[in-house]
Design an enzyme around this catalytic site. Structure first.
Site, PDB file in Angstrom:
ATOM      1  N   LYS A   1       0.835  -1.196   0.000  1.00 35.24           N
ATOM      2  CA  LYS A   1       0.000   0.000   0.000  1.00 35.24           C
ATOM      3  C   LYS A   1       0.875   1.252   0.000  1.00 35.24           C
ATOM      4  O   LYS A   1       2.010   1.230   0.502  1.00 35.24           O
ATOM      5  CB  LYS A   1      -0.861   0.049   1.271  1.00 35.24           C
ATOM      6  CG  LYS A   1      -1.907  -1.011   1.425  1.00 35.24           C
ATOM      7  CD  LYS A   1      -2.618  -0.826   2.772  1.00 35.24           C
ATOM      8  CE  LYS A   1      -3.639  -1.919   3.024  1.00 35.24           C
ATOM      9  NZ  LYS A   1      -4.822  -1.784   2.167  1.00 35.24           N
TER      10      LYS A   1
ATOM     11  N   ARG B   1     -10.074 -11.553   2.283  1.00 39.05           N
ATOM     12  CA  ARG B   1     -10.960 -12.601   1.769  1.00 39.05           C
ATOM     13  C   ARG B   1     -10.299 -13.975   1.833  1.00 39.05           C
ATOM     14  O   ARG B   1     -10.985 -14.997   1.882  1.00 39.05           O
ATOM     15  CB  ARG B   1     -11.397 -12.255   0.349  1.00 39.05           C
ATOM     16  CG  ARG B   1     -10.306 -12.221  -0.679  1.00 39.05           C
ATOM     17  CD  ARG B   1     -10.686 -11.438  -1.928  1.00 39.05           C
ATOM     18  NE  ARG B   1     -10.800 -10.016  -1.651  1.00 39.05           N
ATOM     19  CZ  ARG B   1     -11.163  -9.095  -2.554  1.00 39.05           C
ATOM     20  NH1 ARG B   1     -11.429  -9.470  -3.791  1.00 39.05           N
ATOM     21  NH2 ARG B   1     -11.239  -7.829  -2.225  1.00 39.05           N
TER      22      ARG B   1
END
Length: 508
Positions: free
Chosen positions: A277, A351
Site C-alpha cells: 500500500k 478474503r
C-alpha cells in the site's frame, strides 16, 4: 487491551440525585427550539424554555449547550442536547440515542451525570442508556499522563443515572449496559496499536477475557493451521514474524433455539504485503481486524445476555507483511476444504483468511453463517463512510438490514451480480482473489460466497445450503472525521448492535 472501566447505569429521581449535571433534550419545532418532556418542575422548565432563544439554542442534532444555575433545578448544571426536528413527530429512539451520546461525550471530566431525556418506555430507556453508555467511551490505555489534572478533566463519565418511569427499568439498563460494553470492547481492540495486538496476543486476550465465562475457546496456532490445511490464513500470515492464529469461540446454551455462526476478518496490521500500500493508506490499518473484534464482542455479549441461541464465532487472525517469506502475486494457495486460489493481489488478503474460516464454520452446518470484515475500499466508494454494505442470500441480507434499522445503525442491501463472479475465474486455479475493478465490494462478496459449504458434499450442499450474509464495514468501522452522537473518533464498533439484535431475534 479491553478495559473493564465502564460507567454504572442506574435509575434515579431528580430530587434524590447527587449528579453534577442533568441532561435535558431539546428539539427543533415549528416555532423554534422547544424542550422535550423532562423531569424539571414546571416553573423551572418554563424558565429554561424562555432562555433557549437568547442562548441561541436550535435543538439540532449534536448540539450541546450548558446552562448553569437554573432556578428550581436541584442539579447545578443543566445540559441541553439536541435531537433534531420534532415538528412533525416525537424524536425517534435513534435520535434520543445519539442525543444522549453527544451530551455524555461532551461531559467528559464530570464523574456523575443524570439523564432526563424522554425514557417513559422500555424502548426509549434502552435507547437513551445505550447512547449514554457508548458516549462515555475513551481509549487511554497507552497514555502516560492518566493522573494529571488535564487527564481528569477529560476522563469519561463514570456514573450514569436515568430519570425514568419505565417498567422493568433495572433489567432494561442491565441489557443496555451489556450492549454498550460490547460496542466499547470492540473499540478497545481496534484502537489497540499493532505493536501490542497481533495474532498471538489477540488470541491470548480472548482466552483471558472469556476464562470462566462459559464461552468456550479453541485456538489453532501456526503449526496446527499448517497441518490441517488452512492455506488462506497461513498464506497471508507467512510473511510476518508474528504468525497467524484461528480462534473459535462458542456460546452454547443447553436449550438453544438456533445455531448462528459469525466469521470475522482479523488482519492485525495490513501493509498490503508484496502488493504494498502507499504509506498514507496504512495509517488506519491497525483497524483491519475490526471484524474479528466485533465477532468476539458479539459472542461475549450473547453469553452475558443469556440469549438462547448457540453462537460460534471464528476469528481469522494474521498480519499481512512484505518479506522474503511473503506470498507473491501469481502464487496459488490451497484453502481449507481443498479449493485453490490464484493470488493476483496480496492486498486482497482479507478474503483469503475469511474463506478458510467460512469453510470451517459451515462444516458445522449452522442455521445461518454471517461474516463481517473491513474488506474493500470499494465499499467506501459505493456507500460512504457510515453505511455498511450487506450482501448474500436475500432473506438473511434483508433481515440484517431491517435489524440494523431497528437498532439505529445504517446499512444497505447490495446485490452480487453473476458477471462479477465470472470475473474471478482463474486460468490456473479454481478462483482468483481479485476480479473486476468496478463493483469491487460485490466481487469480493462473490469470492466469499464460493467458500460457503465448500467442504461439504455437493449433493448435501444442494439439498440444504447454509444461509449466508456478508457485512462490509470498511468505512463505518473507523471514524477519521470529528466525533458525532455516541460515535467517537477512531474505532466505532459498528454493526455489533445489529448482530446482537439479529441473534436475539433468532432466540424468539
Amino acid at each position: 487491551m479491553i478495559t473493564t472501566d465502564r460507567p454504572t447505569l442506574t435509575t434515579c429521581t431528580l430530587e434524590g440525585t447527587d449528579a453534577a449535571a442533568l441532561v435535558i433534550g431539546v428539539g427543533t419545532g415549528a416555532d423554534g427550539a422547544e424542550l422535550l418532556a423532562n423531569p424539571l418542575p414546571a416553573d423551572a422548565a418554563e424558565r429554561l424554555q424562555s432562555l433557549l432563544e437568547p442562548l441561541g439554542v436550535s435543538g439540532k442534532a449534536d448540539e450541546v449547550v450548558r446552562v448553569p444555575g437554573v432556578e428550581g433545578c436541584p442539579v447545578e448544571l443543566v445540559v441541553l442536547t439536541g435531537v433534531g426536528s420534532v415538528e412533525d413527530a416525537e424524536p425517534t429512539e435513534e435520535a434520543l440515542r445519539r442525543a444522549a451520546g453527544a451530551a455524555v461525550r461532551a461531559l467528559a471530566g464530570t464523574e456523575k451525570v443524570a439523564v432526563g431525556l424522554p425514557a417513559d418506555t422500555a424502548e426509549r430507556l434502552a435507547a437513551v442508556a445505550e447512547g449514554a453508555g457508548m458516549g462515555s467511551y475513551a481509549f487511554t490505555a497507552h497514555k502516560s499522563t492518566k493522573d494529571t489534572e488535564a487527564a481528569r478533566r477529560s476522563a469519561p463519565v463514570s456514573a450514569l443515572s436515568f430519570v425514568t418511569e419505565a417498567a422493568d427499568a433495572e433489567a432494561v439498563l442491565e441489557r443496555a449496559g451489556h450492549i454498550a460494553d460490547a460496542v466499547c470492547a470492540t473499540r478497545d481492540l481496534i484502537n489497540t496499536p499493532p505493536s501490542h495486538l497481533y495474532p498471538e496476543t489477540f488470541a491470548k486476550t480472548v482466552e483471558e477475557d472469556l476464562a470462566g465465562s462459559g464461552v468456550s475457546v479453541k485456538v489453532w496456532d501456526d503449526k496446527q493451521l499448517l497441518a490441517e490445511g488452512f492455506g488462506g490464513i497461513m498464506g497471508v500470515g507467512q510473511g510476518s514474524s508474528r504468525l497467524p492464529r484461528l480462534v473459535r469461540i462458542e456460546h452454547a446454551p443447553a436449550d438453544a433455539a438456533a445455531h448462528v455462526a459469525i466469521v470475522g476478518k482479523g488482519i492485525t496490521f495490513d501493509t498490503g504485503g508484496i502488493s504494498l500500500k502507499p504509506a498514507t493508506s496504512m495509517t488506519t490499518m491497525k483497524s483491519d481486524m475490526g471484524g474479528a473484534a466485533s465477532v468476539f464482542a458479539v459472542v461475549r455479549a450473547a453469553a452475558r445476555l443469556g440469549l438462547k441461541v448457540k453462537v460460534t464465532g471464528w476469528l481469522a487472525l494474521a498480519e499481512n507483511m512484505p518479506s522474503d517469506t511473503a506470498i507473491r502475486p501469481s502464487d496459488v494457495l490451497t484453502m481449507y476444504g481443498g479449493k485453490t486460489v490464484e493470488v493476483m493481489n496480496t492486498d486482497a488478503e482479507g478474503r483469503l483468511v475469511m474463506a478458510d474460516a467460512i469453510v470451517a464454520a459451515t462444516e458445522e452446518t449452522p442455521d445461518v453463517v454471517m461474516d463481517i470484515a473491513t474488506l474493500t475500499g470499494a465499499q467506501m466508494i459505493a456507500l460512504g463512510t457510515r453505511t455498511t454494505g450487506i450482501m448474500g442470500d436475500d432473506e438473511i441480507r434483508d433481515e440484517l438490514v431491517a435489524t440494523a434499522g431497528r437498532v439505529g445503525e445504517t446499512a444497505w442491501a447490495m446485490p452480487i451480480p453473476e458477471n462479477l463472479r465470472a470475473s474471478l475465474d482463474s486460468r490456473v486455479a479454481d478462483i482468483s482473489n481479485v476480479g473486476d475493478r468496478f463493483g469491487g465490494m460485490m466481487s469480493a462478496a462473490a469470492f466469499l460466497r464460493d467458500f460457503v459449504d465448500a467442504s461439504r458434499d455437493e449433493s448435501e450442499r444442494a439439498e440444504s445450503p447454509t444461509p449466508w450474509a456478508h457485512l462490509d464495514i470498511a468505512g463505518p468501522s473507523f471514524n477519521e472525521s470529528a466525533p458525532y452522537g455516541y460515535t467517537p473518533k477512531d474505532a466505532t464498533g459498528t454493526m455489533v448492535r445489529t448482530l446482537i439484535g439479529f441473534i436475539a431475534g433468532r432466540a424468539g
